[in-house]
Design a protein around this motif. Structure first.
Motif, PDB file in Angstrom:
ATOM      1  N   UNK A 438      34.086 106.253  77.969  1.00 16.68           N
ATOM      2  CA  UNK A 438      33.839 105.355  76.835  1.00 16.68           C
ATOM      3  C   UNK A 438      35.094 104.527  76.596  1.00 16.68           C
ATOM      4  N   UNK A 439      34.904 103.461  75.830  1.00 10.67           N
ATOM      5  CA  UNK A 439      36.037 102.627  75.454  1.00 10.67           C
ATOM      6  C   UNK A 439      36.573 103.018  74.088  1.00 10.67           C
ATOM      7  N   UNK A 440      37.639 102.378  73.674  1.00  8.27           N
ATOM      8  CA  UNK A 440      38.176 102.647  72.335  1.00  8.27           C
ATOM      9  C   UNK A 440      37.148 102.332  71.257  1.00  8.27           C
ATOM     10  N   UNK A 441      37.281 102.985  70.126  1.00  8.62           N
ATOM     11  CA  UNK A 441      36.358 102.799  69.002  1.00  8.62           C
ATOM     12  C   UNK A 441      37.097 102.192  67.815  1.00  8.62           C
ATOM     13  N   UNK A 442      36.309 101.854  66.785  1.00  4.28           N
ATOM     14  CA  UNK A 442      36.853 101.325  65.521  1.00  4.28           C
ATOM     15  C   UNK A 442      37.713 100.080  65.747  1.00  4.28           C
ATOM     16  N   UNK A 443      37.196  99.151  66.530  1.00  2.00           N
ATOM     17  CA  UNK A 443      37.929  97.907  66.770  1.00  2.00           C
ATOM     18  C   UNK A 443      37.857  97.053  65.506  1.00  2.00           C
ATOM     19  N   UNK A 444      38.996  96.585  65.051  1.00  2.00           N
ATOM     20  CA  UNK A 444      39.061  95.758  63.847  1.00  2.00           C
ATOM     21  C   UNK A 444      40.141  94.704  64.031  1.00  2.00           C
ATOM     22  N   UNK A 445      40.153  93.718  63.118  1.00  2.00           N
ATOM     23  CA  UNK A 445      41.137  92.639  63.185  1.00  2.00           C
ATOM     24  C   UNK A 445      41.775  92.462  61.820  1.00  2.00           C
ATOM     25  N   UNK A 446      42.975  91.886  61.825  1.00  2.00           N
ATOM     26  CA  UNK A 446      43.644  91.458  60.610  1.00  2.00           C
ATOM     27  C   UNK A 446      44.612  90.335  60.975  1.00  2.00           C
ATOM     28  N   UNK A 447      45.174  89.704  59.952  1.00  2.00           N
ATOM     29  CA  UNK A 447      46.092  88.573  60.153  1.00  2.00           C
ATOM     30  C   UNK A 447      45.445  87.473  60.997  1.00  2.00           C
ATOM     31  N   UNK A 448      44.214  87.130  60.650  1.00  2.00           N
ATOM     32  CA  UNK A 448      43.480  86.098  61.400  1.00  2.00           C
ATOM     33  C   UNK A 448      43.976  84.722  60.967  1.00  2.00           C
ATOM     34  N   UNK A 506      34.743  84.808  69.164  1.00  2.00           N
ATOM     35  CA  UNK A 506      35.127  85.437  70.429  1.00  2.00           C
ATOM     36  C   UNK A 506      34.410  86.781  70.560  1.00  2.00           C
ATOM     37  N   UNK A 507      33.983  87.051  71.751  1.00  2.00           N
ATOM     38  CA  UNK A 507      33.349  88.337  72.092  1.00  2.00           C
ATOM     39  C   UNK A 507      34.420  89.219  72.745  1.00  2.00           C
ATOM     40  N   UNK A 508      34.812  90.311  72.026  1.00  2.00           N
ATOM     41  CA  UNK A 508      35.949  91.130  72.451  1.00  2.00           C
ATOM     42  C   UNK A 508      35.457  92.508  72.875  1.00  2.00           C
ATOM     43  N   UNK A 509      35.937  92.985  74.035  1.00  2.00           N
ATOM     44  CA  UNK A 509      35.663  94.330  74.534  1.00  2.00           C
ATOM     45  C   UNK A 509      36.950  94.914  75.101  1.00  2.00           C
ATOM     46  N   UNK A 520      34.493 102.614  81.001  1.00  2.00           N
ATOM     47  CA  UNK A 520      33.436 101.895  80.304  1.00  2.00           C
ATOM     48  C   UNK A 520      34.047 101.067  79.174  1.00  2.00           C
ATOM     49  N   UNK A 521      33.543  99.826  79.043  1.00  2.62           N
ATOM     50  CA  UNK A 521      34.040  98.971  77.975  1.00  2.62           C
ATOM     51  C   UNK A 521      33.434  99.376  76.635  1.00  2.62           C
ATOM     52  N   UNK A 522      34.178  99.091  75.606  1.00  2.94           N
ATOM     53  CA  UNK A 522      33.684  99.360  74.261  1.00  2.94           C
ATOM     54  C   UNK A 522      32.572  98.384  73.912  1.00  2.94           C
ATOM     55  N   UNK A 523      31.729  98.707  72.932  1.00  2.00           N
ATOM     56  CA  UNK A 523      30.698  97.739  72.492  1.00  2.00           C
ATOM     57  C   UNK A 523      31.344  96.428  72.063  1.00  2.00           C
ATOM     58  N   UNK A 524      30.654  95.324  72.336  1.00  2.00           N
ATOM     59  CA  UNK A 524      31.210  94.002  72.052  1.00  2.00           C
ATOM     60  C   UNK A 524      31.375  93.804  70.547  1.00  2.00           C
ATOM     61  N   UNK A 525      32.497  93.213  70.183  1.00  2.00           N
ATOM     62  CA  UNK A 525      32.783  92.859  68.793  1.00  2.00           C
ATOM     63  C   UNK A 525      32.914  91.347  68.711  1.00  2.00           C
ATOM     64  N   UNK A 526      32.195  90.727  67.789  1.00  3.98           N
ATOM     65  CA  UNK A 526      32.244  89.280  67.607  1.00  3.98           C
ATOM     66  C   UNK A 526      33.252  88.968  66.512  1.00  3.98           C
ATOM     67  N   UNK A 527      34.317  88.272  66.881  1.00  2.02           N
ATOM     68  CA  UNK A 527      35.417  87.990  65.971  1.00  2.02           C
ATOM     69  C   UNK A 527      35.646  86.483  65.924  1.00  2.02           C
ATOM     70  N   UNK A 528      35.894  85.930  64.745  1.00  2.00           N
ATOM     71  CA  UNK A 528      35.983  84.481  64.562  1.00  2.00           C
ATOM     72  C   UNK A 528      37.365  84.108  64.036  1.00  2.00           C
TER      73      UNK A 528
END
Length: 749
Positions: A438-448, A506-509, A520-528
């Motif tokens: 599996x890929x990393x979990x709990x993908x999040x962003x800050x300082x956008x 952006x679609x991030x994995x 395995x890549x993590x589920x795709x995260x859509x980040x703007x």
């Protein structure tokens, strides 16, 4: 043939020798004491502080009797005389002893009496006993009694003398401390019994007594045993310190302190400590102090502490002493492992340890599982082969192996826990690595921002990693399907993506990489990213808050500031007085009125330069002289420090006729720029003059005024009367009065 007399003497002699042998305290023995022997001790009496509790009995199976007593108080250098009589047999024996008992032989069917006398320098006291010997067979009290309390129960275990085989049961009497009533019960056998439904927190008093029988005619009660409360709470750890020992590498000092939740109840503490691997020994130590100090290796240890008293043991508090990992000395390339199969490995160590140690211990196992162990002797090589591992190694599972050194010689098993071994090194290994599941979990962003964002993620669980983590691959794709990959070192869980497009999704994995490859890549995260010049959510919220505050509190605040800093200036053109002036001027300006003309006693006006009054200079020629007179006679009632401002709404009404238009134009151009403009604190003075001049009709031509008159006639509208003025001072006072009236009316309005 021996005569009966000689036989009797012979038997009696044997008895004397026998009694002399059995009683070490016998001073003088007499087989036949005289009947009047007791009269010798007539002066002795029974006294509470004297000798007492004389009792004669026998113990099965022996056919001997013993008389025992208790000494008196406040005596020293005591000696005793005991006299035993069996009258039907005409027997009387006496002994002088210094002990508290005397053994003898008696006839079972003949009543006996016994007297004991205690001698000291001050007085003589005595005690007395009488009974049938065969009824004086005594059993008990118990030789030893133990108590155990748990779950509100009291378990009793009794040990009797070996020769007291005739005892079958015993009775148990008990009561709580301070209670009046006593309870009792009979045991099912001669050893164990149990009492239920007791209060765990109370102290109990217990007495034990055997049940009488034909072979045990007397059963004296035991002493009163005190049973302490049950310990129901485990000790509380108050200090736990695990520190390295600088002088002893691979060892640590453990300091542990605890306390009992119920003070003064425990007698002591049991401390058990052993290796989590199960390697012997598992030591149990007893201490009366609530602390312990141990020197241990870096292995995982289990430690239990429980309090105890004479009747119970508290629940144990368990302490896990964790294994030391990732220390600099342990993982500095000291160990290496080669694998021949899933059940065979060879362990190598770096340093030449055989010069110092020959006994070792190795532990291995999966992470967070129980480890296997083996101790061995090695004094020739710097490696050890383990060809017969009991539990085969599994693929994709991480294992850890640790080597300990021991200072003792063969056999190399651990002799004791405290200060017995040192940890040399530790190594993690895989039988075979795989790609992460599996890929990393709990993908999040800050300082956008418009062109960057900071990614964060959680590590992959150990079971899904299946190998040593070499790094992460971040794959991100924009809405134009342009994909970019970034590699991140394994020690980081954050990364900042830069050079991004603004207002773009952006679609991030993210995937992890091991020696076997990317997983395995993590589920795709859509980040703007943020829009160009757009407001951030925080800025939008702040703006909304500011607007709301301004709407709620701004209007009253602005009005108050305006009143303080910019007071409202009344407009003379809008006042009621000016309206009345305008209305009056539309009438015949000099038409006589019904009101009486008031004459003022004033100084006559002196004309310095006489000019005919024309339409273009009717008042313009008078104003300079007015200004000069005001400067010469500046009355406080007529002047003041006023602020000069322009009227907000100057009157634009034009008077009918050409002369009025000409006069108005002259006033608007010359008067405003003229140095004769009146300067005062209240700036509407000048404005009032402007309005007054605009509203006053053209003064009558000079032909209507007699040339030889030097006084002027001014008409004031309002109350409807005419006044004559002789000087400019009168005109100024009238104008000032009109201004004050305008101000007062505006204030009232």
């Amino acid at each position: 043939m021996i005569s009966p007399y000689r036989s009797h003497v012979f038997i009696l002699g044997l008895m004397v020798v026998y009694h002399t042998t059995l009683s070490p305290h016998v001073q003088v023995a007499s087989e036949n004491c005289k009947p009047n022997t007791l009269s010798t001790y007539q002066h002795c009496a029974v006294h509470p502080d004297g000798v007492s509790d004389l009792n004669c009995f026998s113990r099965p199976p022996a056919k001997t009797w013993q008389c025992a007593w208790k000494p008196g108080n406040h005596t020293s250098n005591k000696t005793y005389t005991i006299i035993v009589q069996q009258q039907s047999k005409n027997r009387c024996n006496s002994w002088n002893v210094s002990g508290l008992s005397q053994t003898m032989r008696l006839f079972e069917s003949d009543n006996m009496t016994a007297h004991v006398f205690e001698h000291d320098s001050a007085r003589c006291t005595k005690a007395y006993f009488s009974g049938l010997p065969r009824n004086q067979v005594r059993c008990g009290p118990p030789l030893n009694v133990t108590f155990r309390r748990h779950s509100g129960k009291l378990e009793v275990d009794v040990i009797w003398r070996q020769e007291e085989k005739s005892i079958q049961h015993y009775s148990l009497r008990f009561k709580a401390r301070g209670a009046r009533n006593e309870s009792s019960m009979t045991s099912h056998d001669k050893q164990g019994s149990s009492v239920d439904n007791l209060n765990s927190s109370l102290v109990y008093s217990v007495q034990i007594q055997c049940v009488t029988s034909r072979k045990c005619t007397k059963c004296p009660s035991s002493e009163i045993y005190t049973v302490p409360p049950e310990l129901t709470l485990q000790p509380v750890i108050v200090r736990f310190e695990d520190t390295d020992i600088a002088q002893k590498k691979g060892r640590r000092l453990l300091l542990l302190n605890w306390k009992s939740p119920v003070p003064d109840r425990p007698v002591g503490y049991h401390v058990s400590v052993g290796k989590a691997s199960g390697e012997a020994p598992h030591e149990v130590m007893k201490t009366t102090k609530p602390k312990i100090r141990l020197i241990l290796s870096y292995s995982l240890f289990h430690l239990n502490i429980s309090a105890f008293n004479n009747a119970s043991t508290s629940p144990a508090v368990s302490v896990i002493i964790p294994a030391r990992e990732d220390t600099e000395n342990m993982r500095a390339g000291r160990l290496n492992v080669t694998l021949s199969s899933n059940s065979s490995l060879t362990l190598y160590w770096k340093d030449d340890l055989i010069k110092t140690y020959s006994c070792y211990s190795v532990e291995w196992g999966k992470k967070f599982h129980k480890v296997a162990y083996r101790s061995f002797f090695e004094d020739a090589h710097n490696y050890k082969s383990l060809p017969d591992i009991k539990d085969p190694l599994e693929r994709y599972k991480r294992y850890s192996i640790t080597l300990h050194t021991r200072p003792n010689k063969e056999p190399c098993n651990m002799k004791h826990i405290n200060n017995s071994e040192s940890t040399y090194g530790q190594l993690d290994f895989y039988l075979m690595e795989g790609t992460p599941l599996s890929g990393p979990t709990n993908i999040s962003i800050k300082n956008v921002t418009q062109n960057s964002m900071l990614l964060q993620w959680s590590s992959i669980p150990e079971d899904n990693l299946r190998g040593f983590l070499l790094g992460y691959i971040i794959s991100y794709t924009d809405n134009q399907q342009e994909t970019q990959n970034v590699t991140v070192d394994p020690e980081f869980n954050t990364y900042e993506l830069k050079d991004l497009k603004s207002s773009t999704v952006y679609r991030v994995q993210i995937s992890a990489v091991t020696l076997a490859g990317a997983g395995v890549q993590s589920p795709a995260s859509l980040l703007r990213t943020n829009s160009q010049g757009g407001l951030s959510l925080g800025g939008l919220i702040t703006a909304c808050v500011v607007v709301a505050i301004v709407v709620i509190f701004g209007s009253p605040l602005i009005k108050r500031v305006k009143v303080i800093l910019w007071p409202s200036i009344p407009n003379p053109g809008n006042s009621s007085t000016m309206q009345k002036l305008d209305a009056a001027c539309e009438l015949d300006f000099l038409k006589p009125t019904k009101h009486q003309v008031e004459e003022w006693d004033t100084i006559s006006l002196q004309i310095i330069e006489k000019e005919p009054l024309t339409a273009d200079g009717s008042l313009q020629s008078v104003l300079p002289h007015l200004h000069d007179l005001e400067e010469e006679d500046n009355s406080p009632a007529a002047t003041g420090n006023w602020i000069q401002i322009q009227t907000e709404n100057p009157s634009t009404d034009a008077l009918p006729g050409d002369t009025q238009a000409m006069f108005t134009n002259t006033q608007q151009t010359d008067l405003q720029s003229s140095p004769l403009a009146l300067s005062s604190d209240y700036t509407t003075m000048e404005l009032f003059l402007q309005g007054a001049l605009q509203s006053v009709p053209t003064i009558k031509q000079a032909t209507e005024i007699q040339p030889d008159r030097t006084d002027l006639t001014v008409v004031r509208s309002g109350p409807g009367y005419l006044r004559q003025f002789s000087t400019n001072e009168d005109i100024s006072e009238v104008l000032l009065s009109l201004e004050h009236k305008l101000y007062d009316e505006d204030e009232e309005g």
